[in-house]
Design a protein around this motif. Structure first.
Motif, mmCIF file in Angstrom:
data_model
loop_
_atom_site.group_PDB
_atom_site.id
_atom_site.type_symbol
_atom_site.label_atom_id
_atom_site.label_comp_id
_atom_site.label_asym_id
_atom_site.label_seq_id
_atom_site.Cartn_x
_atom_site.Cartn_y
_atom_site.Cartn_z
ATOM 1 N N GLY A 17 -70.266 -5.310 5.683
ATOM 2 C CA GLY A 17 -69.111 -4.531 5.231
ATOM 3 C C GLY A 17 -69.009 -3.202 5.952
ATOM 4 O O GLY A 17 -67.921 -2.775 6.349
ATOM 5 N N THR A 119 -60.028 0.390 3.807
ATOM 6 C CA THR A 119 -60.967 -0.550 3.200
ATOM 7 C C THR A 119 -60.244 -1.755 2.603
ATOM 8 O O THR A 119 -60.770 -2.870 2.627
ATOM 9 C CB THR A 119 -61.818 0.135 2.114
ATOM 10 N N ASN A 123 -61.170 -5.532 3.649
ATOM 11 C CA ASN A 123 -61.671 -6.434 2.609
ATOM 12 C C ASN A 123 -60.764 -7.624 2.360
ATOM 13 O O ASN A 123 -61.247 -8.752 2.212
ATOM 14 C CB ASN A 123 -61.885 -5.651 1.310
ATOM 15 N N TYR A 136 -70.346 -6.613 -0.035
ATOM 16 C CA TYR A 136 -69.520 -6.349 1.150
ATOM 17 C C TYR A 136 -68.532 -5.224 0.840
ATOM 18 O O TYR A 136 -68.343 -4.305 1.638
ATOM 19 C CB TYR A 136 -68.770 -7.616 1.544
ATOM 20 N N PHE A 137 -67.903 -5.305 -0.320
ATOM 21 C CA PHE A 137 -66.940 -4.296 -0.768
ATOM 22 C C PHE A 137 -67.598 -2.917 -0.843
ATOM 23 O O PHE A 137 -67.033 -1.915 -0.396
ATOM 24 C CB PHE A 137 -66.400 -4.715 -2.135
ATOM 25 N N SER A 140 -68.377 -1.567 2.671
ATOM 26 C CA SER A 140 -67.142 -1.094 3.296
ATOM 27 C C SER A 140 -66.764 0.280 2.752
ATOM 28 O O SER A 140 -66.414 1.202 3.506
ATOM 29 C CB SER A 140 -66.014 -2.099 3.029
#
Length: 231
Positions: A17, A119, A123, A136-137, A140
């Protein structure tokens, strides 16, 4: 061996991310510098400039706030304008939500602090192809928040020097970042049609009522358009 280790690290969702988000937020590095330079030249201290950025963490809202402050407007009009401009983040959250059901609420809460245009673009591009992942979120969001605040601190440090940001092209950095994000999303005729319609509505709203109205009506038009076509 080192190359293999790096490749393995990049497969981890959090690191991936951060890795995927870095090019986008790095392209907006000068946006933070421009914001901070303008804020400092308007009379805000280093601490005030950085604190405003850390609490709001929204480039467009921060620039809008500076515009109002420059006109001598303070208090609730600044807060209200910031809320209206950032209202689009509610739509971003609703869009990402279905991909993140059942995942760590703590990670989602922390990551949502830096849910920005950049972002969201990264995403939704990832989740629509590989499914949602809170790690991952969060990776990021971490990259976005850290690099943005670093750029603001850099600008706040040099901002007391007087120079023309337009003369060296820094004013275009903000626009260039959003053009890059937009181009990633224009993958169908429907989305191109949305672009044209939103462009017309936003331009009319900007001419009639100003930039805040342009953002509000442009966002609303995109929502209605997408809902009507079930996109």
């Amino acid at each position: 061996m080192e190359a293999t280790t790096l490749a393995e690290k990049r497969e981890r969702p959090f690191i991936q991310g951060m890795w995927d988000t870095f090019p986008i937020v790095a392209s907006g590095f000068f946006d933070g510098i421009v914001y901070a330079v303008i804020a400092r030249q308007m009379g805000l201290s280093w601490t005030e400039t950085v604190a405003l950025s850390m609490m709001v963490n929204g480039a467009s809202s921060q620039f809008a706030a500076l515009g109002l402050i420059k006109q001598g407007i303070f208090g609730w009009p600044v807060i209200l304008s910031t809320l209206l401009i950032n209202a689009r983040h509610i739509i971003y959250g609703l869009s990402l939500g279905p991909y993140l059901k059942g995942q760590s609420k703590g990670k989602l809460w922390v990551g949502s602090v830096s849910l920005s245009d950049e972002t969201y673009g990264v995403n939704i591009h990832r989740f629509s192809r590989h499914g949602g992942d809170a790690n991952y979120f969060l990776g990021s969001a971490t990259m976005d928040y850290s690099l943005w605040q670093f750029s603001v601190m850099t600008g706040a440090t040099i901002g007391h020097f007087t120079f023309d940001t337009q003369a060296i092209g820094l004013d275009f950095a903000f626009l260039a970042t959003f053009i890059g994000l937009l181009m990633l999303q224009l993958t169908t005729r429907t989305k191109w049609g949305c672009l044209v319609l939103v462009g017309i509505v936003s331009t009319v709203a900007q001419y009639q009522w100003g930039p805040i109205a342009a953002v509000f009506f442009g966002t609303f038009t995109a929502i209605v358009y997408g809902g009507w076509l079930d996109e």
